[in-house]
Design a protein around this motif. Structure first.
Motif, PDB file in Angstrom:
ATOM      1  N   LEU A  16       0.954  -1.228   0.017  1.00 22.86           N
ATOM      2  CA  LEU A  16       0.010   0.005   0.113  1.00 22.86           C
ATOM      3  C   LEU A  16       0.896   1.378  -0.001  1.00 22.86           C
ATOM      4  CD1 LEU A  16      -2.858  -0.758   2.774  1.00 22.86           C
ATOM      5  CD2 LEU A  16      -3.071  -0.454   0.208  1.00 22.86           C
ATOM      6  N   THR A  17       0.743   2.045  -0.956  1.00 24.10           N
ATOM      7  CA  THR A  17       1.259   3.401  -1.083  1.00 24.10           C
ATOM      8  C   THR A  17       0.370   4.420  -1.313  1.00 24.10           C
ATOM      9  OG1 THR A  17       3.300   4.415  -1.586  1.00 24.10           O
ATOM     10  CG2 THR A  17       2.234   3.331  -3.442  1.00 24.10           C
ATOM     11  N   LYS A  24      -3.543   6.185   3.405  1.00 27.16           N
ATOM     12  CA  LYS A  24      -2.927   4.789   3.498  1.00 27.16           C
ATOM     13  C   LYS A  24      -3.143   4.004   4.633  1.00 27.16           C
ATOM     14  CE  LYS A  24       1.185   6.323   2.714  1.00 27.16           C
ATOM     15  NZ  LYS A  24       0.897   8.061   2.520  1.00 27.16           N
ATOM     16  N   GLU A 124       1.932  -1.360   4.355  1.00 20.37           N
ATOM     17  CA  GLU A 124       1.899  -0.037   4.028  1.00 20.37           C
ATOM     18  C   GLU A 124       3.401   0.425   3.971  1.00 20.37           C
ATOM     19  OE1 GLU A 124       0.798   4.293   6.035  1.00 20.37           O
ATOM     20  OE2 GLU A 124       0.049   2.536   6.719  1.00 20.37           O
TER      21      GLU A 124
END
Length: 217
Positions: A16-17, A24, A124
């Motif tokens: 996740l970015t 995020k 993340e």
């Protein structure tokens, strides 16, 4: 857009970015609340600053003024040194990112070997594309929001406009991250709306894609 790696029956590992303030962490919370294993690179980084050996290494580079009375890194003092100085920020990243990447790699490997065999695990990583070195990810989600949505969120954190600009200069633009990612989740409304989009994205992972179906939600 790059293709998604086939997971061959093992856990699908998703990075996740997204831009600063895009949401995020909120998407990660939603996934964690659904029972998926989740991890934050920033949490690893914060833990690293509480390591005395690493603290001494940073003090040798940036001065003992970054340490607290216990000899550990004071995040605010370190931030005052590096965030306004791009060369020093790059030096900090060069010291910390390889360790963070290795810890993430071990975490991913442990879940891939786990008997629980979750369908999906998520990590993340704010500087995922900028830092590189994450070949074990099967795909990347960019959580996306325009400056008109992100900047007020950052202001509520206490960041003024110059601070926001400094932070944004240290990473790719939101648009560039969106183009590079396999999926984009747009966070423009409420948390309930964001959850619906996460659920729709998950549904898209398990359903066969029809012609013309979008990877943007």
């Amino acid at each position: 857009m790059k293709s998604v790696k086939k997971n061959k029956g093992r856990a699908l590992v998703i990075g996740l970015t997204g831009g600063i303030g895009a949401g995020k962490s909120e998407v990660l919370k939603i996934l964690g609340g659904m029972g998926f294993p989740v991890l934050q690179a920033d949490q690893i980084g914060h833990g690293l600053l509480r390591d005395r050996v690493f603290a001494r290494k940073l003090a040798s580079r940036f001065g003992r003024g970054i340490l607290d009375p216990q000899g550990l890194v004071d995040r605010k003092k370190l931030g005052a040194v590096v965030f306004k100085n791009p060369p020093k920020r790059r030096e900090l990243n060069q010291l910390s990112h390889p360790i963070i990447r290795q810890k993430i790699k071990r975490w991913v490997a442990a879940w891939r070997k786990s008997r629980k065999r979750p369908y999906l695990v998520a990590v993340e990583i704010p500087l995922l594309f900028e830092g590189k070195g994450y070949p074990y990810l099967d795909g990347v989600v960019s959580v996306s929001a325009p400056p008109s949505a992100r900047h007020p969120r950052l202001a509520r954190r206490g960041w003024d406009p110059p601070e926001i600009r400094r932070r944004e200069k240290g990473q790719w633009t939101q648009e560039r991250k969106d183009r590079k990612a396999q999926w984009v989740i747009r966070n423009l409304g409420s948390r309930r709306d964001l959850r619906r989009k996460v659920e729709a994205w998950l549904q898209g992972l398990t359903a066969p894609k029809t012609s013309g179906q979008s990877d943007r939600t």
